[in-house]
Motif scaffolding. Structure first.
Motif, PDB file in Angstrom:
ATOM      1  N   VAL A 308      -3.934  -6.140  22.543  1.00 27.92           N
ATOM      2  CA  VAL A 308      -3.790  -5.529  23.872  1.00 27.92           C
ATOM      3  C   VAL A 308      -4.102  -4.043  23.787  1.00 27.92           C
ATOM      4  CG1 VAL A 308      -2.187  -5.065  25.758  1.00 27.92           C
ATOM      5  CG2 VAL A 308      -2.105  -7.263  24.565  1.00 27.92           C
ATOM      6  N   TYR A 309      -3.619  -3.383  22.736  1.00 29.22           N
ATOM      7  CA  TYR A 309      -3.994  -1.985  22.536  1.00 29.22           C
ATOM      8  C   TYR A 309      -5.505  -1.844  22.356  1.00 29.22           C
ATOM      9  CZ  TYR A 309       0.815  -0.304  21.924  1.00 29.22           C
ATOM     10  OH  TYR A 309       2.119   0.053  22.123  1.00 29.22           O
ATOM     11  N   GLY A 310      -6.114  -2.786  21.649  1.00 30.64           N
ATOM     12  CA  GLY A 310      -7.557  -2.741  21.466  1.00 30.64           C
ATOM     13  C   GLY A 310      -8.304  -2.864  22.776  1.00 30.64           C
ATOM     14  N   LEU A 311      -7.860  -3.775  23.636  1.00 32.55           N
ATOM     15  CA  LEU A 311      -8.486  -3.903  24.958  1.00 32.55           C
ATOM     16  C   LEU A 311      -8.285  -2.637  25.781  1.00 32.55           C
ATOM     17  CD1 LEU A 311      -7.444  -7.577  25.810  1.00 32.55           C
ATOM     18  CD2 LEU A 311      -9.718  -6.757  25.174  1.00 32.55           C
ATOM     19  N   PHE A 312      -7.102  -2.044  25.686  1.00 33.04           N
ATOM     20  CA  PHE A 312      -6.836  -0.794  26.395  1.00 33.04           C
ATOM     21  C   PHE A 312      -7.783   0.309  25.909  1.00 33.04           C
ATOM     22  CE2 PHE A 312      -4.168   3.170  26.506  1.00 33.04           C
ATOM     23  CZ  PHE A 312      -4.252   3.369  27.879  1.00 33.04           C
ATOM     24  N   ALA A 313      -8.016   0.360  24.580  1.00 35.87           N
ATOM     25  CA  ALA A 313      -8.947   1.356  24.041  1.00 35.87           C
ATOM     26  C   ALA A 313     -10.371   1.077  24.494  1.00 35.87           C
ATOM     27  CB  ALA A 313      -8.864   1.354  22.508  1.00 35.87           C
ATOM     28  N   LEU A 314     -10.761  -0.185  24.521  1.00 35.83           N
ATOM     29  CA  LEU A 314     -12.138  -0.544  24.858  1.00 35.83           C
ATOM     30  C   LEU A 314     -12.452  -0.341  26.335  1.00 35.83           C
ATOM     31  CD1 LEU A 314     -14.807  -1.888  23.891  1.00 35.83           C
ATOM     32  CD2 LEU A 314     -13.768  -4.086  24.502  1.00 35.83           C
ATOM     33  N   GLY A 318     -11.628   4.548  25.971  1.00 31.84           N
ATOM     34  CA  GLY A 318     -12.975   4.857  25.498  1.00 31.84           C
ATOM     35  C   GLY A 318     -13.900   5.370  26.592  1.00 31.84           C
ATOM     36  N   PRO A 319     -14.071   4.622  27.692  1.00 33.68           N
ATOM     37  CA  PRO A 319     -14.925   5.140  28.774  1.00 33.68           C
ATOM     38  C   PRO A 319     -14.435   6.472  29.347  1.00 33.68           C
ATOM     39  CG  PRO A 319     -14.578   2.783  29.027  1.00 33.68           C
ATOM     40  CD  PRO A 319     -13.677   3.236  27.920  1.00 33.68           C
ATOM     41  N   MET A 320     -13.117   6.672  29.440  1.00 37.05           N
ATOM     42  CA  MET A 320     -12.594   7.923  29.978  1.00 37.05           C
ATOM     43  C   MET A 320     -12.952   9.103  29.073  1.00 37.05           C
ATOM     44  SD  MET A 320      -8.643   8.949  30.791  1.00 37.05           S
ATOM     45  CE  MET A 320      -8.283   9.053  29.039  1.00 37.05           C
ATOM     46  N   LEU A 321     -12.766   8.952  27.762  1.00 41.40           N
ATOM     47  CA  LEU A 321     -13.130  10.028  26.845  1.00 41.40           C
ATOM     48  C   LEU A 321     -14.630  10.290  26.860  1.00 41.40           C
ATOM     49  CD1 LEU A 321     -10.873   9.197  23.757  1.00 41.40           C
ATOM     50  CD2 LEU A 321     -10.531  11.007  25.443  1.00 41.40           C
ATOM     51  N   ARG A 322     -15.404   9.245  26.986  1.00 38.41           N
ATOM     52  CA  ARG A 322     -16.866   9.422  27.016  1.00 38.41           C
ATOM     53  C   ARG A 322     -17.307  10.178  28.264  1.00 38.41           C
ATOM     54  NH1 ARG A 322     -19.509   4.032  28.242  1.00 38.41           N
ATOM     55  NH2 ARG A 322     -18.590   4.643  30.235  1.00 38.41           N
ATOM     56  N   ASP A 323     -16.769   9.789  29.434  1.00 38.48           N
ATOM     57  CA  ASP A 323     -17.227  10.372  30.699  1.00 38.48           C
ATOM     58  C   ASP A 323     -16.694  11.775  30.930  1.00 38.48           C
ATOM     59  OD1 ASP A 323     -18.512   7.983  31.105  1.00 38.48           O
ATOM     60  OD2 ASP A 323     -16.918   7.123  32.357  1.00 38.48           O
ATOM     61  N   TYR A 324     -15.472  12.073  30.471  1.00 39.17           N
ATOM     62  CA  TYR A 324     -14.858  13.355  30.797  1.00 39.17           C
ATOM     63  C   TYR A 324     -14.887  14.369  29.661  1.00 39.17           C
ATOM     64  CZ  TYR A 324     -13.049  11.009  34.955  1.00 39.17           C
ATOM     65  OH  TYR A 324     -12.949  10.332  36.145  1.00 39.17           O
ATOM     66  N   PHE A 325     -15.181  13.922  28.440  1.00 33.91           N
ATOM     67  CA  PHE A 325     -15.161  14.860  27.328  1.00 33.91           C
ATOM     68  C   PHE A 325     -16.449  14.808  26.499  1.00 33.91           C
ATOM     69  CE2 PHE A 325     -10.707  14.041  28.292  1.00 33.91           C
ATOM     70  CZ  PHE A 325     -10.175  15.333  28.296  1.00 33.91           C
ATOM     71  N   ALA A 326     -16.794  13.642  25.974  1.00 35.30           N
ATOM     72  CA  ALA A 326     -17.905  13.542  25.033  1.00 35.30           C
ATOM     73  C   ALA A 326     -19.241  13.915  25.669  1.00 35.30           C
ATOM     74  CB  ALA A 326     -17.969  12.129  24.446  1.00 35.30           C
ATOM     75  N   LEU A 331     -21.183  15.791  22.867  1.00 38.12           N
ATOM     76  CA  LEU A 331     -20.720  15.333  21.559  1.00 38.12           C
ATOM     77  C   LEU A 331     -20.949  13.850  21.306  1.00 38.12           C
ATOM     78  CD1 LEU A 331     -17.338  17.290  21.357  1.00 38.12           C
ATOM     79  CD2 LEU A 331     -19.511  17.859  20.255  1.00 38.12           C
ATOM     80  N   GLY A 332     -21.418  13.121  22.297  1.00 35.69           N
ATOM     81  CA  GLY A 332     -21.644  11.703  22.090  1.00 35.69           C
ATOM     82  C   GLY A 332     -21.783  10.969  23.400  1.00 35.69           C
ATOM     83  N   THR A 333     -22.303   9.751  23.311  1.00 36.98           N
ATOM     84  CA  THR A 333     -22.511   8.928  24.503  1.00 36.98           C
ATOM     85  C   THR A 333     -21.862   7.553  24.383  1.00 36.98           C
ATOM     86  OG1 THR A 333     -24.611   8.127  23.623  1.00 36.98           O
ATOM     87  CG2 THR A 333     -24.690  10.077  25.033  1.00 36.98           C
ATOM     88  N   SER A 334     -21.114   7.327  23.319  1.00 36.88           N
ATOM     89  CA  SER A 334     -20.512   6.006  23.093  1.00 36.88           C
ATOM     90  C   SER A 334     -19.029   6.040  23.430  1.00 36.88           C
ATOM     91  CB  SER A 334     -20.702   5.579  21.640  1.00 36.88           C
ATOM     92  OG  SER A 334     -20.020   4.378  21.374  1.00 36.88           O
ATOM     93  N   SER A 335     -18.565   4.929  23.996  1.00 34.51           N
ATOM     94  CA  SER A 335     -17.137   4.823  24.287  1.00 34.51           C
ATOM     95  C   SER A 335     -16.333   4.472  23.043  1.00 34.51           C
ATOM     96  CB  SER A 335     -16.896   3.761  25.365  1.00 34.51           C
ATOM     97  OG  SER A 335     -17.371   2.501  24.948  1.00 34.51           O
ATOM     98  N   SER A 336     -16.994   4.010  21.983  1.00 38.97           N
ATOM     99  CA  SER A 336     -16.329   3.718  20.717  1.00 38.97           C
ATOM    100  C   SER A 336     -16.367   4.971  19.850  1.00 38.97           C
ATOM    101  CB  SER A 336     -17.019   2.561  19.988  1.00 38.97           C
ATOM    102  OG  SER A 336     -16.934   1.372  20.735  1.00 38.97           O
TER     103      SER A 336
END
Length: 486
Positions: A308-314, A318-326, A331-336
């Protein structure tokens, strides 16, 4: 006789012996308990021990020895021609086991009787068709000798179970009879009972120690086998991880070790401050009502499955960090990414730190708090200068437990950090850990004869050494601080 039923019968004999032995001991003293060396329940316990322990030891030894003996005798019945065409003896014995199990099922379901089984043993085609009726498929290359071996394997197993049942029941009855014969007012039954309990505790400790030794030995032997096939200097100092099961593999541990430590560091960077401050608040500042609600709520995080934590990260982190920070920072384009797995793993291990630290802080004597406050210190000064130093060993233990949990996590890393083995400082890049690669190297149809498979054991032993070093460092820090504090 079924093993489970046999265990129940032995327990019934032992329980009956306990009841009867207790009554008989009291009767032997004329009902006056003051004339007895041991209480009646100790006499009952001695009968229970004499009835159960020898029987269960016999059962255990028999269950361990019988398969090896039967396997050895049946394998000697396989003619050399059966294994001369490239088939290993283990594959032929697998056919023997499958056919023997099928014959048992066929007899149980009434497809054939025991008498028919004796007459069918010379007709391979008929046996194959009968086994097909119970869902056991036998290849056309199985020979007559394999069927004969399967029949012998089944017969020996049945005979062994009969002898085992008789011997175990005999041991239980004989043990109970011997214990009954010893019952007397001055019989030291309490010594027997306490000695048995002490032996049980020693055995439990020994099992834990032997289990640890067995785990280390299994890893060590396979690791030695791996280093005979792959250079140790390449494994420890190569900067590339690129396993190729067809040859030409680069199996350097450094990228995996870096990913493991990087993800765990971010997780602890999240969990330690939050968990420790939550523990201090709950232990020193929160009211009983808030504590009764907040503490169980935080501990619920530990009960959430890692998938469940893995699904939450995926899906979310992941998408939130990619869209708002990376992406905005380039610094990157991947949600992983390492940051995704580290943040979610940090949330997961918060309860380990907060709950254990809370218990340790509450165990600090109230007199130390009262003394500090009485000398004019504020509550925050008391927490910083008195309570936290006194609770430091327990807090370090909680952090160490959280670190071990983070280092050994797999599912969150698979779904949150990806599977790329690389050396990079960018936390928004996909990386992987040792545990993920252990799983990937042992997944699928693998044979323990190639370095690409055996490397999993070398990775496991390396991870064990890293965790051991963390324990040693934590123990050194705690002891040094204790000396200063005391």
């Amino acid at each position: 006789m079924n093993t489970g039923l046999l265990i129940l019968i032995v327990l019934a004999i032992a329980v009956a012996g306990y009841v009867i032995g207790r009554s008989r001991s009291l009767a032997s003293a004329g009902g006056d308990i003051r004339l007895m060396h041991s209480l009646p329940r100790y006499h009952g316990q001695s009968v229970f021990i004499f009835a159960a322990v020898p029987a269960f030891l016999t059962l255990m030894v028999w269950l361990l020895a019988q398969p090896m003996i039967i396997e050895s005798r049946v394998s000697s019945m396989i003619p050399p021609s059966e294994v001369a065409d490239g088939s290993s003896l283990s594959l032929v014995m697998a056919d023997v086991h499958r056919i023997a199990d099928g014959l048992d099922v066929a007899v149980e379901r009434g497809v054939m009787t025991e008498d028919e089984l004796d007459t069918l043993r010379t007709d391979v085609t008929d046996v194959r068709s009968r086994l097909a009726e119970v869902g056991v498929a036998i290849g056309s290359d199985v020979s007559q000798s394999v069927f004969e071996a399967a029949k012998a394997y089944r017969d020996m197993g049945h005979l062994g179970r009969i002898i085992m049942a008789a011997l175990v029941l005999l041991m239980a009855a004989a043990g109970a009879a011997i214990a009954f014969s010893k019952i007397a007012p001055r019989y030291r039954a309490r010594n027997i009972s306490e000695g048995a309990i002490k032996a049980l505790m020693i055995l439990s400790s020994t099992v834990a120690i032997l289990t640890t030794v067995g785990i280390i030995a299994s890893l060590l032997f396979e690791t030695i086998h791996f280093f005979r096939m792959y250079p140790a200097e390449d494994f420890f100092f190569n900067l590339t991880w690129n396993p190729q099961f067809r040859g030409g593999s680069d199996l350097g541990i450094l990228p995996l070790l870096w990913g493991t430590l990087y993800v765990s560091f971010i997780a602890l960077l999240v969990a330690v401050p939050i968990g420790l401050m939550a523990a201090i608040y709950l232990a020193e500042y929160a009211s009983s009502t808030v504590r009764s609600i907040a503490k169980p709520t935080i501990e619920l995080l530990a009960g959430i499955p890692t998938i469940v934590y893995g699904l939450f990260a995926l899906i979310t982190v992941g998408p939130m960090l990619r869209d708002y920070f990376a992406q905005p920072l380039g610094l990157g384009t991947s949600s992983s990414s390492v940051m995704t797995a580290g943040l979610v793993m940090g949330i997961m291990v918060i309860p380990f730190i907060s709950s254990l630290s809370d218990d340790v802080i509450n165990s600090v004597p109230q007199a130390m708090r009262d003394g500090s406050l009485g000398l004019g210190a504020t509550r925050s000064e008391t927490v910083r200068k008195v309570i936290l130093p006194a609770a430091l060993p327990g807090i370090v233990g909680a952090i160490l437990l959280a670190a071990s949990r983070a280092i050994g996590e797999t599912m969150i890393v698979v779904m949150g950090a990806g599977a790329a083995a690389k050396l990079s400082l960018n936390p928004f890049e996909a990386m992987t850990t040792i545990t993920v690669k252990i799983v990937s190297q042992l997944t699928g149809d693998t044979e323990f004869a190639s370095p690409e498979t055996l490397v999993a054991f070398a990775l496991g032993l390396s991870l064990f050494v890293v965790t051991l070093c963390l324990n040693i460092v934590a123990l050194f820090v705690v002891r040094k601080y204790r000396e200063q504090y005391e």
